[in-house]
Design a protein around this motif. Structure first.
Motif, PDB file in Angstrom:
ATOM      1  N   LEU A 298      18.784 -21.981 -29.432  1.00  0.00           N
ATOM      2  CA  LEU A 298      19.427 -20.670 -29.015  1.00  0.00           C
ATOM      3  C   LEU A 298      19.429 -19.697 -30.021  1.00  0.00           C
ATOM      4  CD1 LEU A 298      22.220 -21.453 -26.543  1.00  0.00           C
ATOM      5  CD2 LEU A 298      20.029 -21.481 -26.061  1.00  0.00           C
ATOM      6  N   HIS A 299      19.180 -18.371 -29.384  1.00  0.00           N
ATOM      7  CA  HIS A 299      19.316 -17.242 -30.318  1.00  0.00           C
ATOM      8  C   HIS A 299      19.746 -15.998 -29.544  1.00  0.00           C
ATOM      9  CE1 HIS A 299      17.923 -15.787 -34.164  1.00  0.00           C
ATOM     10  NE2 HIS A 299      17.111 -14.760 -33.868  1.00  0.00           N
ATOM     11  N   VAL A 300      20.077 -14.814 -30.490  1.00  0.00           N
ATOM     12  CA  VAL A 300      20.748 -13.726 -29.776  1.00  0.00           C
ATOM     13  C   VAL A 300      19.981 -12.808 -30.259  1.00  0.00           C
ATOM     14  CG1 VAL A 300      23.133 -14.713 -29.356  1.00  0.00           C
ATOM     15  CG2 VAL A 300      22.530 -13.412 -31.499  1.00  0.00           C
ATOM     16  N   LEU A 301      20.133 -11.443 -29.569  1.00  0.00           N
ATOM     17  CA  LEU A 301      19.296 -10.368 -30.157  1.00  0.00           C
ATOM     18  C   LEU A 301      20.009  -9.805 -31.313  1.00  0.00           C
ATOM     19  CD1 LEU A 301      18.117  -9.092 -26.575  1.00  0.00           C
ATOM     20  CD2 LEU A 301      16.612 -10.117 -28.141  1.00  0.00           C
ATOM     21  N   LYS A 302      19.385  -9.127 -32.243  1.00  0.00           N
ATOM     22  CA  LYS A 302      19.848  -8.386 -33.408  1.00  0.00           C
ATOM     23  C   LYS A 302      21.028  -9.090 -34.137  1.00  0.00           C
ATOM     24  CE  LYS A 302      17.810  -4.018 -31.777  1.00  0.00           C
ATOM     25  NZ  LYS A 302      17.964  -2.572 -31.739  1.00  0.00           N
TER      26      LYS A 302
ATOM     27  N   GLU B  19      27.792 -10.180 -31.936  1.00  0.00           N
ATOM     28  CA  GLU B  19      28.266 -11.591 -31.174  1.00  0.00           C
ATOM     29  C   GLU B  19      28.005 -11.650 -29.803  1.00  0.00           C
ATOM     30  OE1 GLU B  19      32.307 -12.552 -32.364  1.00  0.00           O
ATOM     31  OE2 GLU B  19      31.770 -11.839 -34.612  1.00  0.00           O
ATOM     32  N   PRO B  20      26.632 -11.675 -29.554  1.00  0.00           N
ATOM     33  CA  PRO B  20      26.402 -11.419 -27.921  1.00  0.00           C
ATOM     34  C   PRO B  20      26.782 -12.667 -27.127  1.00  0.00           C
ATOM     35  CG  PRO B  20      24.333 -10.538 -29.235  1.00  0.00           C
ATOM     36  CD  PRO B  20      25.537 -11.190 -30.032  1.00  0.00           C
ATOM     37  N   LYS B  21      27.214 -12.322 -25.812  1.00  0.00           N
ATOM     38  CA  LYS B  21      27.445 -13.620 -25.147  1.00  0.00           C
ATOM     39  C   LYS B  21      26.272 -13.891 -24.049  1.00  0.00           C
ATOM     40  CE  LYS B  21      31.627 -12.193 -23.620  1.00  0.00           C
ATOM     41  NZ  LYS B  21      32.365 -11.154 -24.575  1.00  0.00           N
ATOM     42  N   VAL B  22      25.188 -13.124 -24.421  1.00  0.00           N
ATOM     43  CA  VAL B  22      24.005 -13.471 -23.690  1.00  0.00           C
ATOM     44  C   VAL B  22      23.127 -14.312 -24.740  1.00  0.00           C
ATOM     45  CG1 VAL B  22      21.938 -12.691 -22.574  1.00  0.00           C
ATOM     46  CG2 VAL B  22      24.036 -11.506 -21.985  1.00  0.00           C
ATOM     47  N   SER B  23      22.679 -15.442 -24.523  1.00  0.00           N
ATOM     48  CA  SER B  23      21.679 -15.962 -25.573  1.00  0.00           C
ATOM     49  C   SER B  23      20.474 -16.333 -24.738  1.00  0.00           C
ATOM     50  CB  SER B  23      22.461 -17.215 -26.077  1.00  0.00           C
ATOM     51  OG  SER B  23      23.162 -17.946 -25.129  1.00  0.00           O
ATOM     52  N   TYR B  24      19.520 -16.332 -25.545  1.00  0.00           N
ATOM     53  CA  TYR B  24      18.062 -16.780 -25.338  1.00  0.00           C
ATOM     54  C   TYR B  24      17.443 -18.108 -25.774  1.00  0.00           C
ATOM     55  CZ  TYR B  24      17.793 -11.787 -23.950  1.00  0.00           C
ATOM     56  OH  TYR B  24      18.028 -10.586 -23.237  1.00  0.00           O
ATOM     57  N   SER B  25      16.771 -18.630 -24.943  1.00  0.00           N
ATOM     58  CA  SER B  25      16.002 -19.885 -25.552  1.00  0.00           C
ATOM     59  C   SER B  25      14.561 -19.493 -25.772  1.00  0.00           C
ATOM     60  CB  SER B  25      16.170 -21.012 -24.750  1.00  0.00           C
ATOM     61  OG  SER B  25      15.489 -20.911 -23.479  1.00  0.00           O
ATOM     62  N   GLU B  26      13.932 -20.135 -26.550  1.00  0.00           N
ATOM     63  CA  GLU B  26      12.423 -19.827 -26.742  1.00  0.00           C
ATOM     64  C   GLU B  26      12.173 -18.190 -27.234  1.00  0.00           C
ATOM     65  OE1 GLU B  26      12.766 -20.762 -22.973  1.00  0.00           O
ATOM     66  OE2 GLU B  26      12.952 -22.801 -23.706  1.00  0.00           O
ATOM     67  N   LEU B  27      13.100 -17.727 -27.796  1.00  0.00           N
ATOM     68  CA  LEU B  27      13.039 -16.153 -28.135  1.00  0.00           C
ATOM     69  C   LEU B  27      11.917 -16.115 -29.289  1.00  0.00           C
ATOM     70  CD1 LEU B  27      14.413 -13.414 -27.398  1.00  0.00           C
ATOM     71  CD2 LEU B  27      15.856 -13.854 -29.354  1.00  0.00           C
ATOM     72  N   ASP B  28      11.102 -15.079 -29.045  1.00  0.00           N
ATOM     73  CA  ASP B  28      10.121 -15.083 -30.033  1.00  0.00           C
ATOM     74  C   ASP B  28      10.487 -13.913 -31.164  1.00  0.00           C
ATOM     75  OD1 ASP B  28       6.975 -15.361 -30.026  1.00  0.00           O
ATOM     76  OD2 ASP B  28       7.392 -13.393 -30.970  1.00  0.00           O
ATOM     77  N   GLY B  29       9.947 -13.870 -32.459  1.00  0.00           N
ATOM     78  CA  GLY B  29      10.486 -13.129 -33.198  1.00  0.00           C
ATOM     79  C   GLY B  29      10.224 -11.708 -33.242  1.00  0.00           C
ATOM     80  N   GLU B  30       9.287 -11.492 -32.396  1.00  0.00           N
ATOM     81  CA  GLU B  30       8.687  -9.980 -32.091  1.00  0.00           C
ATOM     82  C   GLU B  30       9.902  -9.334 -31.246  1.00  0.00           C
ATOM     83  OE1 GLU B  30       6.453  -8.097 -33.161  1.00  0.00           O
ATOM     84  OE2 GLU B  30       5.194  -9.570 -33.956  1.00  0.00           O
ATOM     85  N   VAL B  31      10.557  -9.892 -30.536  1.00  0.00           N
ATOM     86  CA  VAL B  31      11.683  -9.517 -29.649  1.00  0.00           C
ATOM     87  C   VAL B  31      12.881  -8.846 -30.396  1.00  0.00           C
ATOM     88  CG1 VAL B  31      13.026  -9.724 -27.520  1.00  0.00           C
ATOM     89  CG2 VAL B  31      11.062 -11.088 -27.570  1.00  0.00           C
ATOM     90  N   ARG B  32      12.979  -7.386 -29.813  1.00  0.00           N
ATOM     91  CA  ARG B  32      14.122  -6.844 -30.543  1.00  0.00           C
ATOM     92  C   ARG B  32      15.002  -6.056 -29.384  1.00  0.00           C
ATOM     93  NH1 ARG B  32      10.800  -5.066 -35.355  1.00  0.00           N
ATOM     94  NH2 ARG B  32       9.501  -3.732 -33.783  1.00  0.00           N
TER      95      ARG B  32
END
Lengths: 247, 408
Positions: A224-228, A234-247
């Motif tokens: 998992l990863h979160v944005l910024k 400390e986001p409570k929305v987390s992403y899987s397969e998040l690309d490094g380009e996404v901001r």
């Protein structure tokens, strides 16, 4: 006599400041009877590889929450990333009215492409709540960031403070507006509209603290990863397969 | 039905370059929020000039002491107006006093403002003018007589002891006033500097840069007023006073310029994630307002002029002309500085992938005409203040008590 006068004045001052303090109120969410917020703590997981960019979530959100139809008021939106062989990335909103054709990379040059649904990250360390001068933006006990539109003065400081562009001024109420995780649905044991309509179950909603739930399974099975993350929101929305380009 | 606000935003869509988050099309803090830090900066700067007289005993500046004080007051009275007009719900603004959120820098506005207005400016003004007011009211007719008596709060004691007490209080207030002026404008800088989401704003230097640019603009304003008002009154400009003010202005500009240069170099050297979009911002959107107006016209040119005045002993008339040109340019430059911070900070996307555009209205609550009105209004108030507190009228000699006796 002088002393008595002094004490009299001091008492008046104390009482009046007490009265003023009495007017100091914390903003609160309205919940239906029987709902106990202390039993929940909500979060969302987003599986990027499952998102097909159909935009149902955006549509459902606009309908459910009476979000203005214009292409610049969104509680949730979907971004399309197209990454070229030279590393250059082109990002577009999937809303056709916002897709600017001049930026498109030719098909042969594309190395990878994917969709990223965005929404308020319901941060545990929320900059918007910190900066609101009147406490109109607040976090509920169950972890959702809400705006009290009766109290919001429309200063827009929260919009400046949000690193994710998740807020806007509602053109009718002139107050700050944002994703609420469909709080009115949550408190009636329903899922957020975007989660409910997603045809591929790219959005997974649930209680962060639950041990056996789709969200718990999502967290167990994915990296998992979160944005910024560097902003420590400390986001409570987390992403899987998040690309490094996404901001 | 399409809302008129949305209607204006639709036009902007075609002017976006790159990618911006969809909600970012609207520039949320408009020209009014440019005016706000500009006005408070003038307040803080004018006050600091006034304190030079009282605290540091700069005797040459005695003749502009009252002018600076009144200027600070006139601009402070208008400073909250742009904020109020900009709110989505101005009628709820009292919430900021009743329900302040103590973690919010903005919530402190009410307290900082009230402190500065009530404790610093009004008190200092009252103690400075109290004796004059009493003396003036003696020889005046209705209504001025009553206005002056009322403002003096019907005090009548102008014994030596009382007047000495006034002087002591003024000095004490000025000493509190300097950190307060720093607080007032440093705090405005903090409002921007503490927004970590925005790399153009987020900088620990921001309050300090704001402060020094405030001092620069405040001194420049007092010089401008001094150079315009005196000839109109048919009086001669005191060159010693002017030279001294210009000298302080010169050093303030140097400090301000160095700080901004430091900020610039620091950003370039650190070259963080945001550097690419910020360079694009500066080269495209802010080239004229930052490169040309703020730096070239607002800083380097006046600096050059002032250095040449220091190097070559120009005659009086030429010196006056050069000073006047410099202060006008500096004023323009500082306004551009505020513009570049406030508007510039909102023209790039927090996705760091695109730029948006700000289209200023002409009429309307947040338009150009309103801005001009807000910039002229303090001058109108200043003219009224001049009537009530004539800053040039020589204080009656200290042998006062014989003039007013048997009252009270």
């Amino acid at each position: 006599m002088k002393r008595r006068k002094f004490f009299g004045k001091a008492a008046t001052l104390l009482i009046s400041s007490g009265l003023l303090a009495g007017m100091w109120k914390k903003a609160r969410a309205k919940t239906p009877e029987g709902y106990d917020p202390s039993l929940h703590y909500y979060g969302m997981g987003i599986q990027i590889d499952k998102c097909i960019g159909c935009g149902s979530c955006v549509e459902a959100c606009k309908n459910e929450n009476s979000v203005p139809r214009e292409p610049f008021y969104f509680r949730t939106w979907v971004e399309r990333y197209t990454i070229g062989k030279d590393g250059g990335a082109v990002v577009q909103n999937i809303d056709a009215r916002l897709a600017v054709s001049r930026d498109i990379i030719s098909e042969k040059e594309i190395i990878r492409s994917f969709f990223v649904p965005k929404l308020c990250n319901q941060c545990d360390n929320p900059p918007c709540v910190q900066v609101c001068p009147v406490g109109a933006t607040f976090m509920t006990e169950d972890g959702v960031i809400l705006v009290d539109s009766e109290r919001c003065i429309g200063c827009r400081y929260c919009i400046q403070a949000c690193p994710y562009g998740a807020r806007y001024i509602h053109p009718d109420t002139m107050t700050a507006d944002k994703c609420t995780f469909c709080y009115h649905r949550l408190t009636r044991e329903m899922l957020p509209a975007c989660v409910e309509v997603c045809p591929t179950q790219a959005r997974i909603f649930g209680d962060i603290r639950s041990k056996a739930s789709p969200l718990a399974r999502f967290k167990r099975m994915n990296k998992l990863h979160v944005l910024k993350p560097s902003l420590n929101t400390e986001p409570k929305v987390s992403y899987s397969e998040l690309d490094g380009e996404v901001r | 039905m399409i809302n008129p606000i949305s209607d204006q935003l639709v036009e902007l869509l075609s002017q976006v370059t790159g990618y911006i988050y969809p909600n970012e099309i609207e520039v949320h803090w408009s020209i009014l929020i440019v005016v706000y830090p500009y006005l408070t900066g003038l307040v803080a700067g004018a006050f600091i000039l006034a304190s030079l007289v009282k605290v540091f005993n700069v005797k040459e500046l005695q003749s502009v002491y009252k002018l600076s004080l009144l200027t600070a007051l006139a601009f402070l009275l208008i400073a909250p107006l742009p904020l109020l007009l900009h709110l989505g719900h101005p009628l709820r603004s009292y919430e900021i006093f009743l329900n302040p959120n103590f973690s919010s820098a903005m919530a402190m506005f009410g307290f900082v403002y009230a402190w500065y207005l009530m404790v610093v400016l009004l008190l200092e003004l009252w103690f400075t003018y109290r004796r004059d007011l009493i003396v003036w009211s003696e020889s005046e007719r209705f209504p001025m007589k009553w206005i002056h008596r009322a403002i003096a709060l019907f005090s009548t004691d102008i014994s030596e002891r009382a007047v000495n007490f006034d002087k002591k209080v003024v000095k004490a207030i000025t000493i509190i006033g300097i950190p307060s002026a720093f607080l007032l404008h440093g705090y405005v800088g903090f409002i921007f500097g503490s927004i970590k989401a925005n790399p153009w704003w987020s900088s620990v230097l921001m309050p300090i840069v704001f402060l020094f640019s405030a001092i620069v603009s405040g001194i420049a304003l007092v010089i401008t007023l001094y150079m315009i008002i005196l000839p109109f009154k048919g009086e001669k400009i005191d060159m010693k006073c002017l030279d001294r003010m210009a000298s302080f202005l010169f050093y303030a500009v140097i400090v301000d310029f160095s700080l901004e240069l430091l900020d610039f170099i620091h950003r370039l050297y650190e070259s963080e994630e945001s550097i690419r979009i910020l360079s694009e911002l500066v080269m495209n959107k802010l080239f004229i307002s930052l490169g040309i107006i703020q730096v070239l016209l607002g800083m380097l040119l006046p600096l050059g002029l002032m250095i040449s005045i220091k190097l070559f002993k120009f005659e009086e008339e030429l010196r006056k002309l050069l000073y006047f040109v410099s202060v006008i340019l500096i004023q323009l430059g500082i306004f551009a500085t505020r513009w570049n911070v406030v508007i510039g900070g909102q023209m790039f996307s927090k996705s760091f992938r695109g730029l948006t555009t700000y289209k200023m209205e002409i009429t309307g609550l947040e338009g150009l005409l309103m801005t001009l009105l807000l910039l002229v209004l303090p001058l109108v108030i200043l003219a009224i203040l001049f009537k009530i507190f004539p800053p040039w009228k020589e204080s009656v000699p200290d042998t006062g008590p014989t003039l007013v006796t048997g009252r009270g």
